[in-house]
Design a protein around this motif. Structure first.
Motif, PDB file in Angstrom:
ATOM      1  N   LYS A  39      10.927  49.941  27.436  1.00  0.00           N
ATOM      2  CA  LYS A  39      10.518  50.586  28.834  1.00  0.00           C
ATOM      3  C   LYS A  39      11.705  50.834  29.500  1.00  0.00           C
ATOM      4  CE  LYS A  39       7.392  46.600  28.983  1.00  0.00           C
ATOM      5  NZ  LYS A  39       7.158  44.936  29.026  1.00  0.00           N
ATOM      6  N   VAL A  40      11.611  52.067  29.876  1.00  0.00           N
ATOM      7  CA  VAL A  40      12.582  52.827  30.643  1.00  0.00           C
ATOM      8  C   VAL A  40      13.406  52.006  31.696  1.00  0.00           C
ATOM      9  CG1 VAL A  40      13.596  54.967  31.620  1.00  0.00           C
ATOM     10  CG2 VAL A  40      11.584  54.811  30.096  1.00  0.00           C
ATOM     11  N   GLN A  41      12.692  51.386  32.551  1.00  0.00           N
ATOM     12  CA  GLN A  41      12.931  50.860  33.804  1.00  0.00           C
ATOM     13  C   GLN A  41      13.707  49.543  33.301  1.00  0.00           C
ATOM     14  OE1 GLN A  41       8.872  50.548  35.301  1.00  0.00           O
ATOM     15  NE2 GLN A  41       9.802  50.998  37.201  1.00  0.00           N
ATOM     16  N   TYR A  42      13.427  48.925  32.332  1.00  0.00           N
ATOM     17  CA  TYR A  42      14.206  47.679  31.772  1.00  0.00           C
ATOM     18  C   TYR A  42      15.553  48.136  31.475  1.00  0.00           C
ATOM     19  CZ  TYR A  42      14.118  43.157  29.874  1.00  0.00           C
ATOM     20  OH  TYR A  42      14.262  41.716  29.647  1.00  0.00           O
ATOM     21  N   TYR A  43      15.555  49.361  30.636  1.00  0.00           N
ATOM     22  CA  TYR A  43      16.772  49.723  29.970  1.00  0.00           C
ATOM     23  C   TYR A  43      17.907  50.084  31.405  1.00  0.00           C
ATOM     24  CZ  TYR A  43      14.621  50.914  25.688  1.00  0.00           C
ATOM     25  OH  TYR A  43      13.950  50.891  24.526  1.00  0.00           O
ATOM     26  N   LEU A  44      17.356  50.637  32.529  1.00  0.00           N
ATOM     27  CA  LEU A  44      17.892  51.137  33.793  1.00  0.00           C
ATOM     28  C   LEU A  44      18.473  49.792  34.155  1.00  0.00           C
ATOM     29  CD1 LEU A  44      16.069  53.965  34.832  1.00  0.00           C
ATOM     30  CD2 LEU A  44      18.350  53.953  34.379  1.00  0.00           C
ATOM     31  N   PHE A  45      17.645  48.714  34.150  1.00  0.00           N
ATOM     32  CA  PHE A  45      17.785  47.492  35.077  1.00  0.00           C
ATOM     33  C   PHE A  45      18.953  46.886  33.967  1.00  0.00           C
ATOM     34  CE2 PHE A  45      17.385  42.862  35.337  1.00  0.00           C
ATOM     35  CZ  PHE A  45      17.435  42.857  36.528  1.00  0.00           C
ATOM     36  N   SER A  46      19.128  47.100  32.583  1.00  0.00           N
ATOM     37  CA  SER A  46      20.186  46.439  31.848  1.00  0.00           C
ATOM     38  C   SER A  46      21.350  47.054  32.174  1.00  0.00           C
ATOM     39  CB  SER A  46      19.738  46.531  30.351  1.00  0.00           C
ATOM     40  OG  SER A  46      18.459  46.024  30.169  1.00  0.00           O
ATOM     41  N   MET A  47      21.369  48.443  32.268  1.00  0.00           N
ATOM     42  CA  MET A  47      22.618  49.128  32.676  1.00  0.00           C
ATOM     43  C   MET A  47      23.115  48.557  33.755  1.00  0.00           C
ATOM     44  SD  MET A  47      21.470  52.774  31.549  1.00  0.00           S
ATOM     45  CE  MET A  47      22.446  53.696  32.552  1.00  0.00           C
ATOM     46  N   LEU A  48      22.201  48.450  34.739  1.00  0.00           N
ATOM     47  CA  LEU A  48      22.644  48.325  36.174  1.00  0.00           C
ATOM     48  C   LEU A  48      23.300  46.673  36.122  1.00  0.00           C
ATOM     49  CD1 LEU A  48      22.800  48.959  39.027  1.00  0.00           C
ATOM     50  CD2 LEU A  48      20.408  47.459  39.244  1.00  0.00           C
ATOM     51  N   VAL A  49      22.792  45.819  35.451  1.00  0.00           N
ATOM     52  CA  VAL A  49      23.428  44.766  35.189  1.00  0.00           C
ATOM     53  C   VAL A  49      24.812  44.364  34.800  1.00  0.00           C
ATOM     54  CG1 VAL A  49      23.067  42.375  34.027  1.00  0.00           C
ATOM     55  CG2 VAL A  49      20.972  43.359  35.370  1.00  0.00           C
ATOM     56  N   ILE A  50      24.414  45.178  33.526  1.00  0.00           N
ATOM     57  CA  ILE A  50      26.123  45.481  32.855  1.00  0.00           C
ATOM     58  C   ILE A  50      27.046  45.845  33.456  1.00  0.00           C
ATOM     59  CG2 ILE A  50      27.188  46.401  30.940  1.00  0.00           C
ATOM     60  CD1 ILE A  50      24.729  45.857  29.271  1.00  0.00           C
ATOM     61  N   VAL A  51      26.808  47.074  34.394  1.00  0.00           N
ATOM     62  CA  VAL A  51      27.998  47.577  35.312  1.00  0.00           C
ATOM     63  C   VAL A  51      28.281  46.645  36.234  1.00  0.00           C
ATOM     64  CG1 VAL A  51      28.070  49.567  37.053  1.00  0.00           C
ATOM     65  CG2 VAL A  51      26.936  49.917  34.631  1.00  0.00           C
ATOM     66  N   LEU A  52      27.288  45.896  36.911  1.00  0.00           N
ATOM     67  CA  LEU A  52      27.684  44.925  38.158  1.00  0.00           C
ATOM     68  C   LEU A  52      28.614  44.084  37.376  1.00  0.00           C
ATOM     69  CD1 LEU A  52      24.163  44.653  39.951  1.00  0.00           C
ATOM     70  CD2 LEU A  52      26.515  45.562  40.758  1.00  0.00           C
ATOM     71  N   LEU A  53      28.057  43.449  35.818  1.00  0.00           N
ATOM     72  CA  LEU A  53      29.013  42.429  35.387  1.00  0.00           C
ATOM     73  C   LEU A  53      30.576  42.852  35.302  1.00  0.00           C
ATOM     74  CD1 LEU A  53      26.777  40.797  32.681  1.00  0.00           C
ATOM     75  CD2 LEU A  53      27.973  39.660  34.630  1.00  0.00           C
ATOM     76  N   LEU A  54      30.379  44.013  34.941  1.00  0.00           N
ATOM     77  CA  LEU A  54      31.860  44.672  34.585  1.00  0.00           C
ATOM     78  C   LEU A  54      32.721  44.639  35.778  1.00  0.00           C
ATOM     79  CD1 LEU A  54      31.157  47.868  32.267  1.00  0.00           C
ATOM     80  CD2 LEU A  54      32.509  45.465  31.776  1.00  0.00           C
ATOM     81  N   PHE A  55      31.788  45.070  36.946  1.00  0.00           N
ATOM     82  CA  PHE A  55      32.362  44.969  38.194  1.00  0.00           C
ATOM     83  C   PHE A  55      33.155  43.504  38.657  1.00  0.00           C
ATOM     84  CE2 PHE A  55      30.739  49.222  39.280  1.00  0.00           C
ATOM     85  CZ  PHE A  55      31.961  49.784  39.571  1.00  0.00           C
ATOM     86  N   VAL A  56      32.039  42.675  38.338  1.00  0.00           N
ATOM     87  CA  VAL A  56      32.530  41.190  38.787  1.00  0.00           C
ATOM     88  C   VAL A  56      33.482  40.739  37.808  1.00  0.00           C
ATOM     89  CG1 VAL A  56      31.654  38.962  38.472  1.00  0.00           C
ATOM     90  CG2 VAL A  56      29.967  40.539  39.305  1.00  0.00           C
ATOM     91  N   LEU A  57      33.676  41.205  36.400  1.00  0.00           N
ATOM     92  CA  LEU A  57      34.757  40.629  35.534  1.00  0.00           C
ATOM     93  C   LEU A  57      35.932  41.317  36.125  1.00  0.00           C
ATOM     94  CD1 LEU A  57      33.046  40.980  32.139  1.00  0.00           C
ATOM     95  CD2 LEU A  57      34.130  39.044  33.385  1.00  0.00           C
ATOM     96  N   LYS A  58      35.786  42.908  36.524  1.00  0.00           N
ATOM     97  CA  LYS A  58      36.842  43.451  36.953  1.00  0.00           C
ATOM     98  C   LYS A  58      37.805  42.623  38.352  1.00  0.00           C
ATOM     99  CE  LYS A  58      39.841  46.936  37.027  1.00  0.00           C
ATOM    100  NZ  LYS A  58      40.537  47.274  36.020  1.00  0.00           N
ATOM    101  N   ILE A  59      36.763  42.103  39.115  1.00  0.00           N
ATOM    102  CA  ILE A  59      37.242  41.472  40.334  1.00  0.00           C
ATOM    103  C   ILE A  59      37.800  40.100  39.889  1.00  0.00           C
ATOM    104  CG2 ILE A  59      36.792  40.457  42.317  1.00  0.00           C
ATOM    105  CD1 ILE A  59      34.308  42.759  42.383  1.00  0.00           C
ATOM    106  N   LEU A  60      37.200  39.525  39.089  1.00  0.00           N
ATOM    107  CA  LEU A  60      37.517  38.063  38.589  1.00  0.00           C
ATOM    108  C   LEU A  60      38.901  38.104  37.976  1.00  0.00           C
ATOM    109  CD1 LEU A  60      34.237  36.292  37.488  1.00  0.00           C
ATOM    110  CD2 LEU A  60      35.709  36.056  39.605  1.00  0.00           C
ATOM    111  N   ILE A  61      39.245  39.077  37.114  1.00  0.00           N
ATOM    112  CA  ILE A  61      40.229  39.062  36.209  1.00  0.00           C
ATOM    113  C   ILE A  61      41.526  39.793  36.837  1.00  0.00           C
ATOM    114  CG2 ILE A  61      41.147  39.839  33.909  1.00  0.00           C
ATOM    115  CD1 ILE A  61      38.300  39.454  32.799  1.00  0.00           C
TER     116      ILE A  61
END
Lengths: 534, 101, 684
Positions: free
Chosen positions: C662-684
């Motif tokens: 499901k293309v939307q799901y992929y996109l959602f995942s990407m979004l989550v991961i990118v957000l996670l990266l941001f969160v990590l970036k901020i946290l570390i």
């Protein structure tokens, strides 16, 4: 072409012929095998006649006194800093081997003749048979330990299949038991062999060597090597040379067999088909005795001397124990198998005495037992072939039904129980004489051992005569009734022709023991001298 | 005074709405609308940042290019959706999962 | 030179005399089964042997010894010789054996003529003669042992000649095994002598100044010229020889085979189990006599005396004709052993010779009687034992010649004057008394028991004769209508009887019928230092013995030959003891045969359960170890690997969920991961 090499490898040649022939001519395989064994017999008789005697041909620990020698480099590997690995193809005979060689050749002919009863898978049977033939002859000729070991192990394989495929009801059990028992001995032998190899250097080349004769010379052991006499090395806290001797002795004692390492024998003998029983009893057991003389006594003489009491004790136990067991058997073949244990005890007793009489008697006993046990097992085979039963209690009064058969049984039984005029008497009497002489000559055995051995002769009479009385005499009564009565025909021509030479040889050796003693005497004396010098 | 920040905030809101539509809508057309919204958010950014290049007005020029290209891609996308509809008789992306392994 | 030639000739004769029966045996062996030629071939051979033996005897007796040998084989450094030793003892035996064998052969040609295995019988018989003749002339202990056992073997064959009879085959087995006990003794003795003296040569060992004579027992050591061993082994050697003698000559405790051996043909019993083979034990004693010390000789005397007495008491109550004679043989052999023991060497051998004749004669008589009884049994189809004397009686009228010779034989056995038995037996008794004279009181028992035995002998012999030949035919009483046509038989029966009967009388041995010292045989054998004692016994003993014997004879006549005779009670302990042969067989069965068989079973049990059990245990243990390691392999080693793969699999499955297509799901995942990266970036 060296005559011994020819003798050893003729069976392989004929084996190849059989392998190449199509199965449609399978009825000719037995004749081909017979031809091979007959040629072998001819060659060995030729060797026997041309075998020179005299103190210059004593053999034992003098390489130049062996006869019909062939020595070829076989495996030579340059191991760099570890020196060169050198294994020779080295065959030759002295007095210890010559009589056994002739005996073996003849027994093989008889075994072939008794293979007429084999009906299934002839090609496989005769191929394995010929392979076995080569191995046993090889063992008696090999003077290189590696070669010896090779032939020694090579015997196991065909025997395993011969028992396991053509045997009786419990053949798998018997075959596996036999195989594991023997392998148990020989695996440790391999370790000792390697240890010896690493300890001994050939003075001529400076390399380590497997040469048995070089191993007999203490000077060839390098100072701190494991089996060096001067080195006093230990294995697990025990003197290394004692351990080496014991390990080799156990390997050969299993073959002899010596109580308590004998229980493979009744099973193997009973389950094996007749030709294999014949080879087992006639030849295989002798390899044990031969190995003890050639290898145990030859390489570890001083341990053999200190341990002579124990060897003699085991011999006496075998004699008595085997005899008592034979007394309580209900299966004819098993009874004979146990009688073999008893008779081979004399061999050990004679060897342990380390007197000329004892050792000569032991060799004579091996030759004699070779012929007599062959005869006995052949006779059992005759009966079994006819009615497929061997229970002693199932037969009665066979004497009137099969008079010729009974006559041969009586000859075989009386010869085996040591009736004078047959070979076993000379052998047993001189074994005992040697054993009794030992305390005064070299102090190795106590006096009572000879007396106990003599009791074994008495028990021998008991079990053989009892069997004779129960099975062959008395009024006729068979378990199988009229069917058996028709099946139990007297000996045919082939059987008579097989048995008669054996009976005649046993008789000839009893009347003219010099046939054996003349050939072995020099070697026996050389061995005794060697043992005294250590 | 409307500052650059205001433009960027509007653009971010647009982007988020577009993203939300792409992820959550059950209709390919609506997803396409979402994509258009994201594109417009980007174009808005280009125009807003164009104030720093008053000589060449490269921001405006890129925006024009992007609008033209967006129109083209939308046409292609609509054609695809049409084909998808012909084949699957639906344009719900949940039901079209042939990309799965 | 002439002497030498003479010796050569004698040797040739001897070898021919020994070899002829062997040749006959070989020829007979090859003949077809029912050929009647066999009997005459054997008889011819033994006749020639007999003549040659006589020549040898004439050449050697009281003349020089002949000893020749040839290297047989070499074993180690020991040379074993085979040869012939002819001295007074051996030529006497040579002649005796062949002379006794001749009538027995003639007798056998008639006795066995209806047997299916006629030629086999003569094969065996000739083979026996060969072994026996060889036994007496050989010079080496090894050969002696060999022929010693071969006579036992031929005896085995002949006892079991009718091998379909269970009793016969049990008897021959028993005979051979008991003889084997003796053989083992002899073998042990030979081996001990060999270890001590390094030779088997009888001359070297036992000659007058031989190795034995030079040996002494000193300080618990037996010291000989060639070495020393503990003295114990001298006793063992003598014990071994004694065992051999006891087995072959049926002395206590190894005598029980002889009565059973009577299962063989009677002619065989006559030759082997009465005259020749059983005497071989005495002959052996004669050969090795110098070995025995004073004490050992005394033991010998005691055993001989006891055997003589015991066998005589047993013979009193037996009803089997041949068994009585068998026990009588044992008893007489006991006399010979006794004589050896008391030093009456020559008397012993003298008795051997005379006994051979009269006992052989008595057996042949028994053979005729049994044969005729068998005829009666077969003709009238009766169910009786043809050997049982309680059926017989009054046969003197039917078998006149047999009766006469039986009387002669019996008188010789009893030892009445004018017979050969008188000469030899009284010699033994007199010397036994002489011997006890120099000893303490207890030793007197021996001659007194011997004296008693000789009266017992009179009793049982008389009982036998009276029961068989006198009175009435008892079988006729119980079966009045049986037909009797029996007679002495053909000349093949009569000639041997007459021949032997003549030999039982005194003139053959001595011209003076009353003095054993004048017998030529005695003179030829007595040792050089024999002193003719003139004690009171020489006149006293013969008178006492014979007068009392006559009384006993009369008493027996009164008991058994008269009608309405007195009968002994048959229930007393002594009767049962005697009738059951002192229970010795039962004792052997219970205390020796059974325990040995039990021991055999125990050994087999050990073999199966302990040794094989250990092997099987090893097999099972290694089987279990194998199973254990297989389990470990499966569950531990493999288990770890499986764990790893399962973890990887789990991770894979987890990751797979994102791949929904499901293309939307992929996109959602990407979004989550990118957000996670941001969160990590901020946290570390």
């Amino acid at each position: 072409m060296n005559i011994l090499t020819l003798l050893i490898f003729i069976p392989v040649l004929f084996g190849l012929i059989i392998a190449l022939l199509p199965s449609s001519v399978r009825s000719s395989f037995k004749y081909i095998t017979l031809l091979a064994t007959l040629i072998q017999l001819g060659i060995s008789i030729w060797i026997y006649i041309h075998f020179k005697t005299g103190t210059a041909y004593g053999g034992i620990n003098h390489e130049d006194q062996f006869q019909f020698v062939q020595k070829l480099p076989w495996i030579a590997l340059n191991l760099g800093s570890m020196g060169k690995m050198q294994i020779d193809y080295f065959v030759g005979i002295d007095g210890m081997s010559i009589t056994l060689l002739v005996m073996t050749s003849l027994v093989l002919v008889i075994a072939t003749l008794s293979s007429w009863e084999i009906k299934s898978n002839l090609k496989g049977f005769f191929l394995l048979f010929l392979l076995l033939d080569m191995a046993v002859i090889g063992v008696f000729c090999a003077l290189d330990f590696f070669l010896f070991y090779l032939f020694y192990e090579l015997m196991l394989l065909p025997l395993y299949f011969l028992i396991g495929m053509w045997g009786g009801a419990r053949r798998e059990y018997a075959a596996i038991k036999f195989f594991l028992y023997t392998l148990f001995g020989s695996v440790f032998m391999l370790l000792v062999m390697v240890g010896l190899y690493l300890s001994v250097t050939d003075p001529a080349t400076g390399n380590h060597t497997f040469n048995i004769i070089q191993m007999m010379n203490p000077a060839n052991y390098s100072g701190q090597s494991i089996f060096s006499i001067a080195g006093h090395q230990t294995i697990l806290g025990m003197p290394a040379r004692t351990v080496g001797f014991v390990v080799l002795f156990i390997a050969f004692a299993i073959k002899v067999p010596v109580v308590p390492l004998h229980t493979w024998l009744p099973d193997a003998h009973v389950e094996a088909p007749t030709p294999v029983s014949i080879i087992l009893a006639g030849i295989l057991l002798k390899i044990g005795g031969y190995g003890i003389i050639r290898i145990c006594l030859g390489i570890f003489p001083e341990v053999a001397t200190t341990g002579a009491f124990w060897l003699g004790l085991l011999g006496v136990i075998s004699i008595l124990y085997g005899a008592f067991n034979a007394l309580s058997q209900r299966d004819l073949k098993r009874m004979i198998a146990y009688s073999s244990v008893s008779h081979m005890g004399f061999v050990l007793l004679g060897i342990a005495s380390q007197t000329a009489e004892g050792v000569s008697g032991a060799v004579m006993q091996m030759v004699s037992h070779g012929f007599l046990s062959t005869m006995l097992f052949f006779l059992v085979g005759v009966l079994y072939n006819r009615v497929h039963d061997r229970g002693i209690q199932h037969f009665r009064g066979l004497g009137s039904l099969m008079p010729k058969y009974t006559a041969f049984v009586m000859i075989a039984f009386f010869a085996s129980l040591g009736l004078p005029g047959f070979s076993a008497f000379v052998a047993e009497a001189f074994t005992l004489a040697g054993a009794f002489k030992s305390p005064t000559v070299n102090g190795l055995l106590p006096y009572w051992m000879a007396v106990c051995g003599a009791v074994g002769i008495l028990l021998g009479a008991a079990y053989f005569l009892w069997t004779l009385q129960r099975m062959f005499f008395g009024t006729e009564s068979l378990k199988g009734g009229a069917v058996w009565k028709i099946a139990l025909t007297d000996l045919n021509l082939r059987e008579k022709l097989t048995l008669a030479p054996l009976a005649l040889i046993a008789l000839a050796l009893g009347i003219m023991p010099s046939l054996v003693f003349d050939k072995i005497n020099d070697s026996v004396l050389a061995l005794i001298q060697f043992l005294q010098l250590k | 005074m409307i500052t650059l920040t205001d433009f960027l905030v509007v653009s971010a809101v647009l982007f988020c709405i577009g993203l939300y539509m792409i992820v959550s809508k059950r209709n390919a057309i609506q997803i396409l609308i979402g994509i258009e919204l994201i594109l417009n958010a980007a174009i808005l950014n280009l125009v807003a940042f164009g104030k720093y290049d008053k000589v060449n007005n490269s921001g405006q020029i890129f925006a024009l290019f992007a609008i033209v290209l967006a129109a083209a891609t939308t046409a292609v996308a609509l054609a695809i959706i049409l084909n998808v509809y012909r084949r699957y008789k639906t344009i719900d992306p949940n039901d079209i999962n042939k990309l799965r392994d | 030179m002439e002497d030498f030639l003479h010796s050569i000739q004698i040797l040739n004769y001897t070898v021919a005399a020994v070899a002829l029966p062997l040749l006959a045996a070989l020829i007979n062996f090859c003949l077809p089964a029912k050929s009647k030629a066999a009997g005459w071939i054997s008889t011819g051979a033994i006749l020639l042997s007999c003549i040659l033996s006589a020549k040898v005897f004439a050449g050697v007796w009281n003349n020089h010894e002949v000893h020749a040998q040839h290297l047989w084989f070499t074993i180690g450094k020991t040379e074993v010789f085979a040869g012939v030793l002819l001295n007074n003892l051996s030529v006497l035996m040579l002649l005796l054996v062949s002379v006794i064998a001749l009538p027995v052969h003639i007798y056998s040609t008639a006795y066995m003529k209806n047997d299916d295995r006629y030629n086999r019988y003569f094969t065996y018989l000739s083979f026996f003669c060969f072994s026996m003749l060889a036994l007496v002339v050989v010079d080496s202990l090894v050969l002696f042992y060999a022929f010693w056992e071969l006579v036992g073997f031929s005896s085995y064959l002949l006892i079991g000649f009718w091998f379909t009879r269970d009793k016969a085959v049990q008897a021959n087995k028993k005979a051979f095994i008991m003889n084997r006990v003796g053989d083992i003794g002899l073998l042990t003795a030979i081996i001990i002598l060999f270890a001590q003296y390094h030779t088997f040569d009888i001359v070297q060992l036992f000659a007058e100044k031989g190795l034995i004579a030079q040996s002494i027992i000193n300080n618990g050591l037996w010291v000989g010229p060639t070495g020393q061993i503990p003295a114990l082994w001298q006793y063992v050697a003598c014990g071994g020889i004694f065992l051999a003698v006891a087995a072959k000559s049926a002395q206590f405790p190894l005598h029980t085979w002889l009565p059973d051996a009577m299962e063989g043909p009677t002619s065989v019993s006559a030759l082997i189990h009465a005259a020749t083979m059983v005497a071989a034990g005495v002959f052996l004693l004669g050969r090795v006599y110098p070995m025995f010390t004073e004490t050992e000789l005394t033991v010998l005397a005691v055993i001989g005396c006891f055997t003589a007495f015991m066998a005589a008491t047993i013979a009193l109550t037996q009803n089997d004709l041949k068994r009585i004679l068998a026990y009588s043989t044992i008893s007489q052999l006991g006399f010979m052993i006794l004589a050896m023991g008391v030093g009456a060497y020559a008397s012993s051998l003298f008795h051997l010779a005379t006994h051979a004749f009269f006992k052989c004669l008595l057996f042949l008589v028994a053979g005729i009687v049994i044969h005729q009884m068998q005829h009666i049994k077969d003709d009238n189809e009766l169910d009786i034992d043809p050997q049982d004397i309680s059926h017989m009686g009054g046969l003197r009228k039917k078998l006149p010649l047999t009766f006469i010779v039986a009387i002669i034989g019996a008188l010789a056995l009893v030892g009445l004057p004018l017979t050969s038995g008188y000469l030899s037996k009284d010699g033994i008794l007199i010397q036994a008394f002489d011997w006890s004279e120099n000893r303490s009181g207890w030793f007197k028992i021996i001659p007194i028991m011997a004296l008693l035995t000789s009266w017992l002998t009179t009793f049982y012999v008389a009982r036998l004769i009276f029961k068989v030949f006198f009175g009435e035919f008892r079988l006729l009483k119980s079966n009045p209508d049986i037909k009797l046509h029996i007679n002495d038989g053909s000349w093949q029966y009569k000639l041997p009887l007459v021949l032997l009967a003549v030999c039982c009388l005194f003139p053959l041995f001595s011209l003076n019928p009353f003095s054993f010292e004048h017998a030529w045989l005695f003179k030829g054998l007595k040792s050089a230092n024999f002193v003719e004692s003139e004690s009171i016994y020489h006149t006293f003993i013969p008178i006492v013995v014979n007068v009392l014997s006559l009384f006993v004879l009369y008493a027996v006549y009164a008991i058994y030959a008269r009608p309405n005779s007195f009968a002994f009670p048959q229930s007393g302990f002594l009767y049962r003891l005697s009738y059951n042969q002192w229970y010795i067989d039962d004792i052997y069965k219970r205390f020796i045969v059974k325990p040995v068989l039990r021991l055999g079973s125990v050994c087999f049990w050990i073999d199966r359960r302990v040794i094989d059990g250990f092997v099987h245990l090893l097999a099972h243990v290694s089987g279990y170890i194998a199973k254990l390691s297989a389990w470990a392999d499966q569950h531990i080693v493999d288990g770890f690997l499986h764990l790893l793969t399962r973890i990887v699999q789990r991770i894979g499955n987890f990751a797979r969920k994102f791949q929904s297509g499901k293309v939307q799901y992929y996109l959602f995942s990407m979004l989550v991961i990118v957000l996670l990266l941001f969160v990590l970036k901020i946290l570390i």
